[in-house]
Design an enzyme around this catalytic site. Structure first.
Site, PDB file in Angstrom:
ATOM      1  N   ARG A 117       0.831  -1.209   0.000  1.00  0.00           N
ATOM      2  CA  ARG A 117       0.000   0.000   0.000  1.00  0.00           C
ATOM      3  C   ARG A 117       0.860   1.251   0.000  1.00  0.00           C
ATOM      4  NH1 ARG A 117      -5.435  -1.492   3.378  1.00  0.00           N
ATOM      5  NH2 ARG A 117      -5.559  -3.606   2.533  1.00  0.00           N
ATOM      6  N   GLU A 148       0.728   4.057   1.175  1.00  0.00           N
ATOM      7  CA  GLU A 148       0.109   4.912   2.187  1.00  0.00           C
ATOM      8  C   GLU A 148       0.709   6.306   2.067  1.00  0.00           C
ATOM      9  OE1 GLU A 148      -2.272   3.890   4.013  1.00  0.00           O
ATOM     10  OE2 GLU A 148      -2.061   1.702   4.224  1.00  0.00           O
ATOM     11  N   ARG A 156       1.786   3.196  12.562  1.00  0.00           N
ATOM     12  CA  ARG A 156       1.017   1.960  12.398  1.00  0.00           C
ATOM     13  C   ARG A 156       0.785   1.552  10.940  1.00  0.00           C
ATOM     14  NH1 ARG A 156      -2.733   5.929  12.752  1.00  0.00           N
ATOM     15  NH2 ARG A 156      -4.538   5.464  11.443  1.00  0.00           N
ATOM     16  N   HIS A 157       1.461   2.231  10.024  1.00  0.00           N
ATOM     17  CA  HIS A 157       1.363   1.857   8.614  1.00  0.00           C
ATOM     18  C   HIS A 157       2.724   1.465   8.045  1.00  0.00           C
ATOM     19  CE1 HIS A 157      -2.445   4.210   8.848  1.00  0.00           C
ATOM     20  NE2 HIS A 157      -2.852   3.243   8.035  1.00  0.00           N
ATOM     21  N   GLU A 181      -6.845  -0.303  14.778  1.00  0.00           N
ATOM     22  CA  GLU A 181      -7.573  -1.303  13.983  1.00  0.00           C
ATOM     23  C   GLU A 181      -6.660  -2.498  13.708  1.00  0.00           C
ATOM     24  OE1 GLU A 181      -9.355   0.073  10.224  1.00  0.00           O
ATOM     25  OE2 GLU A 181      -8.815  -1.879   9.392  1.00  0.00           O
ATOM     26  N   SER A 189     -10.307  -5.945   9.405  1.00  0.00           N
ATOM     27  CA  SER A 189     -11.581  -5.520   8.829  1.00  0.00           C
ATOM     28  C   SER A 189     -12.189  -6.715   8.132  1.00  0.00           C
ATOM     29  CB  SER A 189     -11.378  -4.434   7.772  1.00  0.00           C
ATOM     30  OG  SER A 189     -11.170  -3.192   8.376  1.00  0.00           O
ATOM     31  N   ARG A 226       0.228  -5.370  12.973  1.00  0.00           N
ATOM     32  CA  ARG A 226      -0.619  -4.654  13.950  1.00  0.00           C
ATOM     33  C   ARG A 226      -0.888  -5.547  15.153  1.00  0.00           C
ATOM     34  NH1 ARG A 226      -4.330  -0.644  11.257  1.00  0.00           N
ATOM     35  NH2 ARG A 226      -2.868   0.466   9.914  1.00  0.00           N
TER      36      ARG A 226
HETATM   37  P1  ATP Z   1      -6.201   1.799   8.323  1.00  0.00           P
HETATM   38  O1  ATP Z   1      -7.533   2.480   8.266  1.00  0.00           O
HETATM   39  O2  ATP Z   1      -5.715   1.561   9.716  1.00  0.00           O
HETATM   40  O3  ATP Z   1      -5.184   2.394   7.422  1.00  0.00           O
HETATM   41  P2  ATP Z   1      -7.405  -0.041   6.495  1.00  0.00           P
HETATM   42  O4  ATP Z   1      -8.830  -0.005   6.942  1.00  0.00           O
HETATM   43  O5  ATP Z   1      -6.996   0.763   5.332  1.00  0.00           O
HETATM   44  O6  ATP Z   1      -6.449   0.319   7.738  1.00  0.00           O
HETATM   45  P3  ATP Z   1      -7.852  -2.712   5.591  1.00  0.00           P
HETATM   46  O7  ATP Z   1      -7.921  -2.473   4.136  1.00  0.00           O
HETATM   47  O8  ATP Z   1      -9.101  -2.856   6.349  1.00  0.00           O
HETATM   48  O9  ATP Z   1      -6.953  -1.546   6.259  1.00  0.00           O
HETATM   49  O10 ATP Z   1      -6.860  -3.947   5.818  1.00  0.00           O
HETATM   50  C1  ATP Z   1      -7.068  -4.971   6.774  1.00  0.00           C
HETATM   51  C2  ATP Z   1      -6.017  -4.956   7.841  1.00  0.00           C
HETATM   52  O11 ATP Z   1      -4.706  -4.982   7.272  1.00  0.00           O
HETATM   53  C3  ATP Z   1      -6.009  -3.710   8.693  1.00  0.00           C
HETATM   54  O12 ATP Z   1      -6.977  -3.796   9.714  1.00  0.00           O
HETATM   55  C4  ATP Z   1      -4.604  -3.699   9.235  1.00  0.00           C
HETATM   56  O13 ATP Z   1      -4.457  -4.580  10.332  1.00  0.00           O
HETATM   57  C5  ATP Z   1      -3.797  -4.256   8.077  1.00  0.00           C
HETATM   58  N1  ATP Z   1      -3.223  -3.165   7.292  1.00  0.00           N
HETATM   59  C6  ATP Z   1      -3.801  -2.480   6.302  1.00  0.00           C
HETATM   60  N2  ATP Z   1      -2.987  -1.553   5.798  1.00  0.00           N
HETATM   61  C7  ATP Z   1      -1.837  -1.652   6.501  1.00  0.00           C
HETATM   62  C8  ATP Z   1      -0.578  -0.967   6.456  1.00  0.00           C
HETATM   63  N3  ATP Z   1      -0.360   0.010   5.573  1.00  0.00           N
HETATM   64  N4  ATP Z   1       0.384  -1.334   7.316  1.00  0.00           N
HETATM   65  C9  ATP Z   1       0.171  -2.329   8.207  1.00  0.00           C
HETATM   66  N5  ATP Z   1      -0.975  -3.010   8.291  1.00  0.00           N
HETATM   67  C10 ATP Z   1      -1.981  -2.688   7.458  1.00  0.00           C
HETATM   68 MG    MG Z   2     -10.040  -1.508   7.586  1.00  0.00          MG
END
Ligand code: ATP
Ligand code: MG
Length: 434
Positions: A215, A217, A223-224, A357, A360, A408
């Protein structure tokens, strides 16, 4: 007779007055005139090598005196009981072989006497990883992944691997890393979502995958990561409640296994008290969640995603793991199933610990027409979802699933301040090396 090769932790009462061989790194040396102590570190811990000048060969003593920290050595010697030594034993060597000498000075102090910034630690990560406390994180990580595998296999899930080079975005958006794929543009997959759903159409019924997600980000946060490991499941004939049940039992199992099998490693985390969570976890409705946030001064308009600040406030009211459920359909991806009697909200959930989080998930839309409609509603072009949409036309069972971030989970379990600590070689916006 062959000398037995042992790890530090294996030295025991029966070895006393016997000869053994150990291999590892020179953790520390202390020279006091006629007495030298070497602390040898291996995979399992440390052991003391003691050289009283009078009792060891002159050449061995001479070599020990010059040993540089972090050199790799092999030591053969007699085991003695010594209550003051770590582990209760010391080795009086009759030979020491330097297998590879380390340069000096070291770019990073493995003994952790000199504190170092995370950035410096990550720059020399192979050395940082030698630190026993850091090794402990990855021993625990290993247990977590093993528990995931054991638990899901016991529950009838089969492990799968889906492609990481893909032609379409899972959810669209800007979080993708484009790559050049021969003459075409492709992307690194941000989630196995579409493929694990396709496997429901393929009839596997219960699948799981532990694999990387990529990702782009936008922000650098604690936390990312830009490359993370996602633990994913997808299950046919289960709804959101069914997969929440699997998820909370999995979390409980992981905590129990770590508590039971990783005591030695947990000792490195002084203030950590690992509490095994009780199931079922509390369920907090989205509506109630925004109410709590509003009461604490953070207004979230209905339908919008919860902000970091609001989640922090909400998390204060929940000391343990909890689910936020019944999210507005607009706040979740197109594949989340709206409730039949109230399509404004969806059969979706987030697993939380405090304000963080962890996972999901949702029951998924399995009806073709509804899915096409939902893809359009979120502003994506159904034509870009050709292979995916086809799987819904010829016998797609109802299904549900979730994605749980491995880092996480580890971060929250060990109360690590920065998610980068839970990855051996983290990738973030500024770090592509090592
Ligand atoms: P956030 O809102 O915290 O950025 P997200 O809702 O975008 O997370 P999801 O697409 O729901 O993330 O992905 C499912 C799970 O994967 C998340 O709950 C998290 O534990 C993990 N995750 C997602 N993106 C990341 C990231 N960039 N780094 C670490 N873990 C991640
Ligand atoms: Mg999510």
């Amino acid at each position: 007779m062959e000398v037995e090769v042992k790890h530090s932790i294996e030295v025991n009462q029966e070895d006393i007055d016997k000869k053994i061989k150990l291999r590892g790194w020179v953790h520390e040396t202390r020279v006091f005139g006629g007495l030298i102590f070497i602390v040898l570190r291996d995979r399992e811990g440390i052991v003391q090598i003691t050289l009283p000048k009078k009792f060891v060969e002159a050449e061995v003593f001479k070599l020990a005196k010059k040993l540089r920290r972090e050199s790799v050595i092999s030591v053969t010697g007699m085991v003695k009981e010594e209550s003051k030594a770590p582990g209760g034993y010391e080795i009086i060597p009759d030979s020491i072989t330097v297998l590879n000498e380390a340069d000096a000075p070291l770019p990073l102090d493995v003994v952790e006497k000199v504190p170092a910034e995370l950035d410096t630690r990550l720059d020399h990560r192979y050395l940082d990883l030698r630190r026993p406390r850091i090794q402990a994180i990855f021993r625990i990580r290993h247990q977590v992944l093993q528990s995931v595998n054991n638990f899901l296999c016991e529950e009838g899930y089969i492990e799968v691997n889906t492609p990481k080079i893909v032609s379409t975005a899972t959810e669209g958006g800007t979080e993708l890393f484009p790559i050049s794929y021969f003459e075409k543009e492709a992307f690194l997959n941000q989630s196995p979502q579409l493929y694990k759903q396709a496997l429901m159409a393929a009839g596997f019924e219960k699948v799981f995958e532990v694999g990387p997600i990529f990702r782009a980000e936008e922000h650098n946060t604690v936390r990312h990561l830009n490359e993370a490991i996602s633990i994913d499941i997808e299950a046919s004939f289960l709804d959101h409640e069914g997969v929440m049940d699997v998820l909370e039992r999995l979390i409980k199992r992981i905590y129990s296994d770590v508590a039971e099998n990783c005591k030695k490693y947990l000792n490195y985390f002084e203030n950590l008290e690992l509490r095994i969570p009780e199931v079922p976890f509390k369920r907090l409705k989205y509506d109630k969640a925004i109410e709590i946030a509003a009461q604490k001064g953070e207004e979230i308009p209905w339908g919008e995603d919860l902000t970091t600040a609001s989640l922090k406030l909400i998390g204060e009211d929940f000391p343990d793991h909890y689910f936020i459920v019944d999210w507005p359909t607009v706040s979740k991806p197109f594949y989340a199933m709206p409730f039949e009697d109230d399509p404004e909200i969806s059969k979706s959930f987030d697993l939380m610990i405090g304000g963080l989080e962890l996972a999901s998930g949702a029951q998924r839309v399995h009806n073709y027409d509804l899915l096409v409609k939902r893809i359009g509603e979120v502003g994506l072009n159904p034509e870009n979802f050709g292979f995916y949409l086809e799987t819904f036309r010829y016998g797609m069972p109802p299904h549900a699933g979730w994605g749980l971030g491995a880092e996480r989970l580890l971060m929250s379990m060990l109360e690590l301040k920065n998610i980068r600590e839970s990855v051996m070689f983290p990738r973030d916006r500024n770090r592509l090396v090592p």
